[in-house]
Enzyme design. Structure first.
Site, short mmCIF file in Angstrom:
data_model
loop_
_atom_site.label_atom_id
_atom_site.label_comp_id
_atom_site.label_asym_id
_atom_site.label_seq_id
_atom_site.Cartn_x
_atom_site.Cartn_y
_atom_site.Cartn_z
N SER A 265 0.88 -1.31 -0.08
CA SER A 265 0.01 -0.07 -0.08
C SER A 265 0.84 1.16 0.17
CB SER A 265 -0.91 0.15 1.12
OG SER A 265 -2.00 1.02 1.25
N LYS B 168 -0.79 -4.15 -3.03
CA LYS B 168 -2.03 -3.80 -2.52
C LYS B 168 -2.14 -2.28 -3.01
CE LYS B 168 -5.10 -1.83 0.38
NZ LYS B 168 -5.41 -0.76 0.75
N ASP C 282 10.14 5.35 -10.15
CA ASP C 282 9.52 5.92 -11.45
C ASP C 282 10.32 7.52 -11.78
OD1 ASP C 282 8.03 3.85 -11.82
OD2 ASP C 282 6.12 4.77 -11.93
#
Length: 475
Positions: free
Chosen positions: A227, A252, A238
Site C-alpha cells: 500500500s 495492494k 519512477d
C-alpha cells in the site's frame, strides 16, 4: 461475506475491533504502557514504554502480571485480547496490577493511572557510517511525517549524506503520510502518485523545497511491504530518485474510504486504484477469489520467486518507462526492486518453525534475561559493543531445547543443527531490544540482514549506486 464479493480490501469491522484497527494509524492508544508476551498462561512484561504510566510507577521488563483489577490472569488461559481489555482504558482511570518479580519473595501491587501511549512509526534512526543514515518505518500514520522530519533533521545534523530507508514489513497506512515523505525527496512538481476511481482522478505532486533532494537513497522492500510503502517506493523508482533493493512488494493498490456506522462498527469501501507516476497499477489481480489472493505470497515462494529473480516473468504488455532515465519497469502488481535480494532460507527448518510458533524462543529469552540482564548491562554499555562481542554459548541452547521438549516440541537434531545459527541471532536481537531499546534491536537485526548489507555495499562501493540506478537506461 457480502463485501468480499467486491474486492479483497473492502471489509466490515465490528465495533469490538474498530479501536484496535485504527490505533496504528492514529498513532496512539490509551493504556498503561507495556508490551507483553503470553508464555505458559502467564503475562511477561517484554518492554516498558519510556515515559509511560507503567514506567513512572516502577514496572520493569521481566515482571509477571498475575492479576489485573482483582481478576486472576495467570494460569487461566485468558487470551491476549481479554487481557488488553483489562489493562487498557480511558486516560485518567486506574488499573491495579499484581506483580511477581524475580528476587522479590512476595507478590506486590502497582496502581497505574492510564494515559495516552504513543505508537511510533519511526522505530529506528541512526548513523550507520559517518555519511550514511538509516531510518526504519513500520507504518504510515498521523504521526509519521512529524517523526520522519525529526529523524531526518537529526541524521543530517550528524553528517548524513546518503540514506537507507527501510520499508521491509511495512503494510502501509495513510496515503497523505507517504506522499508527504516523497515530497521531501523530490524537486517541485514531480509526480508522486495518482488515483483513479469510477468518476474521479486525483493527482499528487511534489512541492518545491524538499529537505533531502540531493542525497543518494536506497529503499529496502520485501513481499510484506504494501500500500503506502508501494506508493512511496514506486514514486522513487519512477522518478529515478532512489535504488530499490529487496523483493517484489505485496501489490495492494486499492484505495479505501472509511464509513462509520451508527452502532460503532464501520466499513472500509474500495473507491479507487493507485497508479505510480509512470502509469503502473500497483494492485495485483484478484479475479480468482479472495483465498487465492491471500495465498499469493505463499505461491510466490512455491514457484521460486522469493529465491530467484529469474523465476519472475513479466509480459511486454506490462512494460513501462521511468520518467527521467527511461528505464524499463513493469506493472502487474507491486514494485519490482532494481536489485533483487533472495529470501534467506539456509537456516529454516520445521523444528525452528515449531519452537517459534510455541513461543519457546520468546519464553526462553524472558527467562534468560531475568537471570542475566544485570550482568549483560554491566558488561556492555552500548549496542555496538554488544553486537561486536556478544555471542550466546551453546550450553544455553541446550536449555532452550530442553524448554522446547517440555512444551511438547520433540528435539530434532538435524533441524536444530541447521537452525541454531538463526536461533542465536533471534535471541541476540531480543536481548538487544531489552538492553538498548528498539533501535538496538534493529541495529542487531541489520548486522545479518542481506538486503541491508547489500544497500550498504551499493552506497559504499565506488560507482555501484549509479550503475544499479542506470541499469537499462536509454542514452
Amino acid at each position: 461475506g457480502m463485501l468480499q464479493k467486491l474486492d479483497p480490501h473492502s471489509v466490515y469491522i465490528p465495533k469490538s475491533e474498530m479501536q484496535q484497527m485504527n490505533e496504528p494509524l492514529v498513532g496512539e492508544f490509551e493504556g498503561i504502557g507495556v508490551q507483553f508476551v503470553m508464555l505458559k498462561d502467564t503475562l511477561y512484561v517484554d518492554a516498558v514504554i519510556p515515559g509511560g504510566p507503567a514506567e513512572k510507577v516502577g514496572v520493569l521488563a521481566g515482571d509477571r502480571f498475575i492479576k489485573a483489577n482483582d481478576t486472576l490472569i495467570a494460569g487461566v488461559k485468558m487470551t491476549s485480547r481479554d487481557i488488553m481489555k483489562r489493562l487498557r482504558g480511558k486516560k485518567g482511570t486506574t488499573a491495579t496490577v499484581t506483580v511477581v518479580r524475580r528476587g522479590v519473595k512476595d507478590p506486590f501491587e502497582f496502581k497505574i493511572t492510564r494515559d495516552k501511549i504513543p505508537l511510533h512509526s519511526v522505530q529506528a534512526a541512526y548513523m550507520v557510517s559517518p555519511t550514511v543514515g538509516y531510518i526504519k518505518l513500520t507504518v504510515f500514520s498521523d504521526n509519521t511525517k512529524k517523526e520522519f522530519d525529526e529523524a531526518l533533521k537529526t541524521l543530517k545534523k550528524a553528517g548524513m549524506k546518503d540514506l537507507i530507508f527501510d520499508l521491509q514489513g511495512n503494510g502501509g497506512g495513510y496515503l497523505k503520510a507517504a506522499s508527504s515523505i516523497a515530497d521531501e525527496f523530490l524537486d517541485g512538481k514531480q509526480m508522486i502518485v495518482y488515483t483513479k476511481g469510477r468518476a474521479v482522478r486525483e493527482t499528487y505532486k511534489s512541492s518545491p523545497g524538499g529537505s533531502f533532494v540531493d542525497g543518494r537513497i536506497v529503499f529496502l522492500v520485501d513481499e510484506s511491504s504494501a500500500s503506502a510503502s508501494e506508493i512511496l517506493s514506486g514514486a522513487m523508482q519512477d522518478n529515478d530518485r532512489a535504488v530499490i533493493v529487496g523483493r517484489r512488494t505485496f501489490a495492494k493498490g486499492l484505495v479505501q474510504m472509511p464509513v462509520a456506522l451508527a452502532d460503532g462498527s464501520g466499513l472500509r469501501i474500495t473507491i479507487a486504484r493507485y497508479y505510480t507516476p509512470s502509469g503502473r497499477c500497483i494492485q495485483k489481480p484478484y479475479a480468482d477469489g479472495v483465498e487465492k489472493y491471500k495465498n499469493d505470497v505463499i505461491e510466490r515462494y512455491n514457484h521460486g520467486e522469493l529465491l530467484s529473480a529469474d523465476s519472475i516473468h513479466f509480459p511486454d504488455s506490462l512494460k513501462y518507462e521511468t520518467l527521467n532515465l527511461h528505464r524499463t519497469v513493469y506493472g502487474g502488481g507491486g514494485i519490482m526492486p532494481d536489485y533483487f535480494v533472495p529470501i534467506d532460507t539456509t537456516a529454516q527448518s520445521l523444528y525452528l518453525t515449531k519452537i517459534v510458533a510455541k513461543g519457546v524462543v520468546n519464553g526462553y529469552a524472558s527467562d534468560f534475561l531475568q537471570k542475566h540482564e544485570k550482568e549483560l548491562k554491566k558488561k556492555y554499555d552500548n549496542v555496538d559493543d554488544f553486537i561486536k562481542s556478544y555471542e550466546l554459548g551453546d550450553n544455553y541452547l541446550k536449555e532452550l531445547t530442553d524448554k522446547a521438549a517440555s512444551e511438547g516440541v520433540k528435539f530434532d537434531e538435524a533441524g536444530f543443527k541447521k537452525s541454531s545459527p538463526m536461533i542465536k541471532k533471534q535471541l541476540k536481537a531480543i536481548f538487544a531490544r531489552r538492553l538498548f531499546g528498539t533501535e538496538g534491536f534493529y541495529k542487531t537485526v541489520n548486522a545479518y540482514d542481506d538486503s541491508y548489507l547489500k544497500a550498504m555495499e551499493i552506497l559504499t562501493t565506488d560507482g555501484m549506486y549509479d550503475k544499479v540506478l542506470n541499469k537499462g537506461a536509454k542514452k
